[in-house]
Design an enzyme around this catalytic site. Structure first.
Site, short mmCIF file in Angstrom:
data_model
loop_
_atom_site.label_atom_id
_atom_site.label_comp_id
_atom_site.label_asym_id
_atom_site.label_seq_id
_atom_site.Cartn_x
_atom_site.Cartn_y
_atom_site.Cartn_z
N ALA A 1 -66.19 52.44 -78.69
CA ALA A 1 -66.29 52.96 -77.31
C ALA A 1 -65.69 54.37 -77.22
CB ALA A 1 -65.64 51.98 -76.33
N VAL B 1 -72.20 51.18 -68.12
CA VAL B 1 -71.75 52.47 -68.66
C VAL B 1 -72.35 53.64 -67.86
CG1 VAL B 1 -71.78 53.96 -70.71
CG2 VAL B 1 -71.40 51.50 -70.97
N ALA C 1 -82.19 57.77 -64.14
CA ALA C 1 -83.27 56.78 -64.26
C ALA C 1 -82.77 55.45 -64.82
CB ALA C 1 -84.36 57.34 -65.16
N GLY D 1 -65.68 48.45 -72.70
CA GLY D 1 -65.43 48.60 -71.26
C GLY D 1 -66.14 49.84 -70.75
N LYS E 1 -72.34 48.84 -86.11
CA LYS E 1 -71.24 49.82 -86.19
C LYS E 1 -70.88 50.11 -87.65
CE LYS E 1 -69.40 48.52 -81.71
NZ LYS E 1 -68.58 47.59 -80.98
N1 LIG Z 1 -70.01 48.21 -72.54
C1 LIG Z 1 -69.34 48.81 -73.51
O1 LIG Z 1 -68.14 48.63 -73.66
C2 LIG Z 1 -70.05 49.75 -74.44
C3 LIG Z 1 -69.30 50.49 -75.36
C4 LIG Z 1 -69.98 51.37 -76.23
C5 LIG Z 1 -71.36 51.44 -76.18
N2 LIG Z 1 -72.04 50.69 -75.28
C6 LIG Z 1 -73.48 50.81 -75.23
O2 LIG Z 1 -73.86 51.36 -73.96
C7 LIG Z 1 -75.19 50.96 -73.68
C8 LIG Z 1 -75.26 50.49 -72.22
O3 LIG Z 1 -74.48 49.33 -72.06
P1 LIG Z 1 -74.31 48.70 -70.60
O4 LIG Z 1 -73.30 47.62 -70.74
O5 LIG Z 1 -74.13 49.77 -69.61
O6 LIG Z 1 -75.77 48.03 -70.40
P2 LIG Z 1 -76.41 47.53 -69.02
O7 LIG Z 1 -75.37 47.31 -68.01
O8 LIG Z 1 -77.35 46.41 -69.36
O9 LIG Z 1 -77.31 48.77 -68.55
C9 LIG Z 1 -78.45 49.17 -69.25
C10 LIG Z 1 -79.22 50.12 -68.38
O10 LIG Z 1 -80.28 50.66 -69.14
C11 LIG Z 1 -81.47 50.65 -68.35
N3 LIG Z 1 -82.62 50.67 -69.22
C12 LIG Z 1 -83.08 49.71 -70.07
N4 LIG Z 1 -84.19 50.13 -70.69
C13 LIG Z 1 -84.44 51.39 -70.24
C14 LIG Z 1 -85.44 52.35 -70.50
N5 LIG Z 1 -86.41 52.11 -71.37
N6 LIG Z 1 -85.39 53.55 -69.84
C15 LIG Z 1 -84.41 53.81 -68.95
N7 LIG Z 1 -83.43 52.92 -68.65
C16 LIG Z 1 -83.45 51.73 -69.30
C17 LIG Z 1 -81.34 49.40 -67.52
O11 LIG Z 1 -82.22 49.52 -66.42
P3 LIG Z 1 -82.56 48.24 -65.47
O12 LIG Z 1 -81.34 48.08 -64.63
O13 LIG Z 1 -83.74 48.73 -64.71
O14 LIG Z 1 -82.82 47.09 -66.38
C18 LIG Z 1 -79.87 49.50 -67.12
O15 LIG Z 1 -79.72 50.38 -66.04
C19 LIG Z 1 -75.55 49.89 -74.70
O16 LIG Z 1 -76.37 50.46 -75.70
C20 LIG Z 1 -74.21 49.50 -75.32
O17 LIG Z 1 -74.29 49.08 -76.65
C21 LIG Z 1 -71.44 49.88 -74.41
N1 LIG Z 2 -70.21 44.99 -77.16
C1 LIG Z 2 -69.58 46.10 -77.73
C2 LIG Z 2 -69.48 47.21 -76.75
C3 LIG Z 2 -69.02 48.45 -77.42
O1 LIG Z 2 -70.00 48.94 -78.25
C4 LIG Z 2 -68.20 45.74 -78.24
O2 LIG Z 2 -67.76 44.71 -77.86
O3 LIG Z 2 -67.59 46.44 -79.00
#
Ligand SMILES: NC(=O)c1ccc[n+]([C@@H]2O[C@H](COP(=O)([O-])OP(=O)(O)OC[C@H]3O[C@@H](n4cnc5c(N)ncnc54)[C@H](OP(=O)(O)O)[C@@H]3O)[C@@H](O)[C@H]2O)c1
Ligand SMILES: N[C@@H](CCO)C(=O)O
EC number: 1.1.1.3
Length: 356
Positions: free
Chosen positions: A149, A14, A43, A337, A221
């Protein structure tokens, strides 16, 4: 020109898409909205990249080569020294601990935009004290992407609640990743573990897919929506069907789970084999506001039903409210996504910017 200074925490699926979208939109936002979005700090969990202005599309390589290890205090000192105003911290981590830092960020003058759901799903005490801190410092907290999302779910329910509309029930396929997994699994002749891996590669699952499969993500959620509607509930009060076998759950490592995920296959194959020809499996969440119950479970649905006909990683939310009678308001579309989520975060940033 209104200048907004964004500090991004999290550069995964994201976060990295968000930076790309912000850089792409920068010029048109300047021209059309009179807003200049600056990203002086980016960061991840270990490194921070400081660049006063003019961030470039090469930011990811720059973070790797020019990023330095950091503590939150380093960032707070930096933004203070630069005299930045209109500060927004974006939480694009999935971290359980990072949300404790919101308090320091707020004290240092930051507004918060979060894709991370953790802050809204800790105890009611934490939820209340965060809001109190925001109020004391006159700061805003936007988190539309916490549910669905990029779909406008939180805002819709909040507006209903504020305008005294009585929402009685919200039922839906809340998880984009589990939607993808079960839609694909019921249609294709592939092992469950293979489809789970595909969903991860496409950026639909949580960083640890057990957060999805255990029902925790959907439960979060439901709690977020329940709290928007004034329900005072704790996470522990949610009835959750956990799809992760005990020996692969949170007590064991993610690596162990990934290595052994084929062990999930017999359970799901059995479910699939017990379906009637016109049925599919769907993962649903249900918030009954009248009874005060929150439930996460797998159900059998007719293929021709609204949930049964869902495709890809689409979520669907049926909102039952008094003015709408027996027929719910339905919000449906991509529920997971990186691109749609990042777009939702951009939209939160712009809505917040309007208030500054
Ligand atoms: N994917 C979706 O469809 C979606 C939809 C809605 C909400 N979300 C939410 O969006 C968030 C991110 O999801 P993602 O799929 O992008 O996760 P991801 O790919 O695992 O990325 C997480 C990032 O956070 C960093 N991080 C972890 N702990 C940290 C800290 N203490 N300080 C600063 N950075 C830190 C990680 O750093 P490192 O690389 O150094 O480990 C990584 O860059 C989640 O909370 C998820 O629930 C996702
Ligand atoms: N893993 C979550 C990402 C969105 O928050 C989902 O599938 O809905």
């Amino acid at each position: 020109m209104k200048k907004i200074n964004i500090v991004l925490f999290g550069t995964g699926n994201v976060g990295s898409k968000l930076v790309d979208q912000l850089l792409e939109a920068r010029e048109s936002l300047r021209q059309k909205e009179g807003v200049e979005l600056n990203l002086p700090v980016i960061a991840n969990s270990t490194r921070a990249y400081f660049q006063k202005e003019n961030q470039q599309p090469s930011w990811e390589a720059d973070l790797n080569t020019l990023g330095v290890s950091y503590k939150l205090e380093d960032i707070l000192e930096y933004v203070k020294k630069q005299g930045y105003e209109n500060l927004i911290a974006v939480d694009a981590t999935a971290s359980e601990e990072f949300v404790d830092k919101y308090f320091h960020l707020i004290e240092a003058g930051f507004h918060i935009v979060a894709a991370n759901k953790v802050a809204n799903t800790r105890s009611s005490k934490f939820y209340g004290s965060l809001r109190q801190k925001l109020q004391e410092h006159n700061r805003f907290f936007f988190y539309e992407t916490n549910v669905g999302a990029g779909l406008p779910i939180v805002e819709t329910l909040r507006n209903f609640h504020r305008s005294n509309e009585r929402v009685t029930r919200v039922r839906g396929v809340f998880s984009g990743s589990l939607s993808y997994i079960f839609n694909t699994y019921c249609e294709e002749d592939k092992a469950f573990s293979e489809i789970l891996a595909e969903a991860g590669e496409k950026g639909f699952t949580e960083p640890d897919p057990r957060v999805d499969l255990s029902g925790k993500d959907v439960a979060r959620k439901l709690l977020i929506l329940g709290r928007e509607l004034g329900l005072e509930k704790e996470f522990e009060e949610i009835t959750i069907q956990d799809l992760v076998p005990a020996h692969l759950n949170g007590e064991s490592s993610l690596k162990n789970f990934q290595e052994k995920k084929e062990e999930l296959n017999p359970f799901f194959l059995n479910l699939k084999q017990n379906l009637e020809q016109d049925e599919v499996i769907r993962h649903v969440g249900e918030l009954d506001v009248t009874r005060g119950t929150l439930e996460v479970k797998l159900v059998k649905e007719k293929k021709a039903s609204a949930f049964g006909a869902l495709k890809h990683a689409d979520s669907s939310f049926e909102i039952y409210a008094e003015s709408y009678g027996e027929r719910p308001l339905v919000i449906q579309g991509a529920g997971a996504g990186a691109a749609v989520t990042a777009r939702g975060v951009v939209s939160d940033i712009l809505q917040l910017a309007e208030k500054l």
